[in-house]
Design a protein around this motif. Structure first.
Motif, PDB file in Angstrom:
ATOM      1  N   GLU A 146      42.752  90.831  31.589  1.00  0.00           N
ATOM      2  CA  GLU A 146      42.033  91.867  31.058  1.00  0.00           C
ATOM      3  C   GLU A 146      40.913  91.466  29.815  1.00  0.00           C
ATOM      4  O   GLU A 146      39.823  91.766  30.390  1.00  0.00           O
ATOM      5  CB  GLU A 146      42.517  92.239  29.863  1.00  0.00           C
ATOM      6  N   ARG A 147      40.896  90.307  29.558  1.00  0.00           N
ATOM      7  CA  ARG A 147      39.868  89.332  28.488  1.00  0.00           C
ATOM      8  C   ARG A 147      38.912  88.832  29.106  1.00  0.00           C
ATOM      9  O   ARG A 147      37.796  89.310  29.123  1.00  0.00           O
ATOM     10  CB  ARG A 147      40.731  88.247  28.050  1.00  0.00           C
ATOM     11  N   ARG A 148      39.101  88.596  30.565  1.00  0.00           N
ATOM     12  CA  ARG A 148      39.093  88.017  31.257  1.00  0.00           C
ATOM     13  C   ARG A 148      37.807  88.839  31.642  1.00  0.00           C
ATOM     14  O   ARG A 148      35.940  88.224  31.920  1.00  0.00           O
ATOM     15  CB  ARG A 148      38.994  87.120  32.675  1.00  0.00           C
ATOM     16  N   ALA A 149      38.103  89.337  32.128  1.00  0.00           N
ATOM     17  CA  ALA A 149      37.414  90.796  32.807  1.00  0.00           C
ATOM     18  C   ALA A 149      35.702  91.727  31.876  1.00  0.00           C
ATOM     19  O   ALA A 149      35.206  91.756  32.654  1.00  0.00           O
ATOM     20  CB  ALA A 149      38.385  91.450  33.648  1.00  0.00           C
ATOM     21  N   GLN A 150      36.450  91.416  30.985  1.00  0.00           N
ATOM     22  CA  GLN A 150      35.725  92.357  30.060  1.00  0.00           C
ATOM     23  C   GLN A 150      34.873  91.034  29.310  1.00  0.00           C
ATOM     24  O   GLN A 150      33.347  91.295  29.070  1.00  0.00           O
ATOM     25  CB  GLN A 150      36.088  92.519  28.958  1.00  0.00           C
ATOM     26  N   ALA A 151      35.072  89.497  29.643  1.00  0.00           N
ATOM     27  CA  ALA A 151      34.049  88.586  29.181  1.00  0.00           C
ATOM     28  C   ALA A 151      33.058  89.063  30.394  1.00  0.00           C
ATOM     29  O   ALA A 151      31.811  88.444  30.531  1.00  0.00           O
ATOM     30  CB  ALA A 151      34.516  87.158  29.144  1.00  0.00           C
ATOM     31  N   GLN A 152      33.565  89.378  31.816  1.00  0.00           N
ATOM     32  CA  GLN A 152      32.788  88.910  33.171  1.00  0.00           C
ATOM     33  C   GLN A 152      31.270  90.242  33.127  1.00  0.00           C
ATOM     34  O   GLN A 152      30.470  90.095  33.768  1.00  0.00           O
ATOM     35  CB  GLN A 152      33.415  88.916  34.299  1.00  0.00           C
ATOM     36  N   GLN A 153      32.129  91.477  31.852  1.00  0.00           N
ATOM     37  CA  GLN A 153      31.409  92.393  31.684  1.00  0.00           C
ATOM     38  C   GLN A 153      30.272  92.012  30.910  1.00  0.00           C
ATOM     39  O   GLN A 153      29.239  93.258  30.871  1.00  0.00           O
ATOM     40  CB  GLN A 153      32.052  93.241  31.909  1.00  0.00           C
ATOM     41  N   GLY A 154      30.220  90.807  30.496  1.00  0.00           N
ATOM     42  CA  GLY A 154      29.180  90.291  28.958  1.00  0.00           C
ATOM     43  C   GLY A 154      30.348  91.431  27.789  1.00  0.00           C
ATOM     44  O   GLY A 154      28.900  91.410  26.830  1.00  0.00           O
ATOM     45  N   HIS A 155      31.339  91.565  27.942  1.00  0.00           N
ATOM     46  CA  HIS A 155      31.181  91.413  26.583  1.00  0.00           C
ATOM     47  C   HIS A 155      32.289  89.953  25.567  1.00  0.00           C
ATOM     48  O   HIS A 155      32.428  89.603  26.068  1.00  0.00           O
ATOM     49  CB  HIS A 155      33.044  92.682  26.266  1.00  0.00           C
ATOM     50  N   ARG A 156      31.911  90.501  23.605  1.00  0.00           N
ATOM     51  CA  ARG A 156      32.272  89.331  23.423  1.00  0.00           C
ATOM     52  C   ARG A 156      33.775  89.658  23.760  1.00  0.00           C
ATOM     53  O   ARG A 156      34.835  90.468  23.567  1.00  0.00           O
ATOM     54  CB  ARG A 156      32.112  89.568  21.768  1.00  0.00           C
ATOM     55  N   PRO A 157      34.635  88.267  23.663  1.00  0.00           N
ATOM     56  CA  PRO A 157      36.010  88.094  23.805  1.00  0.00           C
ATOM     57  C   PRO A 157      36.656  88.549  22.496  1.00  0.00           C
ATOM     58  O   PRO A 157      36.362  87.525  21.487  1.00  0.00           O
ATOM     59  CB  PRO A 157      35.960  86.706  24.096  1.00  0.00           C
TER      60      PRO A 157
END
Length: 134
Positions: A73-84
């Motif tokens: 989930e964290r990786r997917a959010q990071a790929q979308q441009g969100h900060r970890p």
């Protein structure tokens, strides 16, 4: 010379679940045979301990399965441009409590769990309150 012995890298591992189940059955049989004396108490404690170990093992495996899901989930959010964002221990505990609450509600054991918790807290409160002298 060293007294330490190297353990082979690949060794046969026996699943704990099987051992616990076998041990549980043996203890139950012994408990049925012995009705009086001190031994049934010891066997009852042993049986309870084995059951608790099994429940703890299930909980550990469930947590182990949840961890990779959170990472994905964290990786997917990071790929979308969100900060970890990493959960703090307190937040993780709250999530576990919420999951436990949902599970208890689903199995309809919530009320008994809450009543036990209330009794336990009441006992603690009584113990910590100063004695009133009249």
């Amino acid at each position: 010379m060293s007294a330490k012995v190297r353990v082979p890298f690949l060794r046969q591992v026996v699943p704990i679940n099987d051992i616990g189940a076998r041990e549980k059955e043996l203890v139950k049989k012994q408990l049925k045979k012995r009705r009086s004396g001190e031994e049934p108490e010891k066997l009852q404690h042993l049986l309870q301990r084995v059951e608790q170990q099994g429940m703890a093992q299930k909980e550990r495996t469930r947590q182990r399965e949840l961890s990779p899901a959170r990472k994905r989930e964290r990786r997917a959010q990071a790929q979308q441009g969100h900060r970890p964002y990493f959960l703090q221990k307190s937040e993780q505990r709250q999530l576990v409590l919420a999951e436990t609450f949902k599970e208890l509600k689903r199995s309809k054991k919530l009320e008994s769990f809450l009543s036990r918790k209330r009794r336990r807290n009441a006992g603690k409160d009584r113990r910590h309150l100063p004695l009133s002298k009249e």
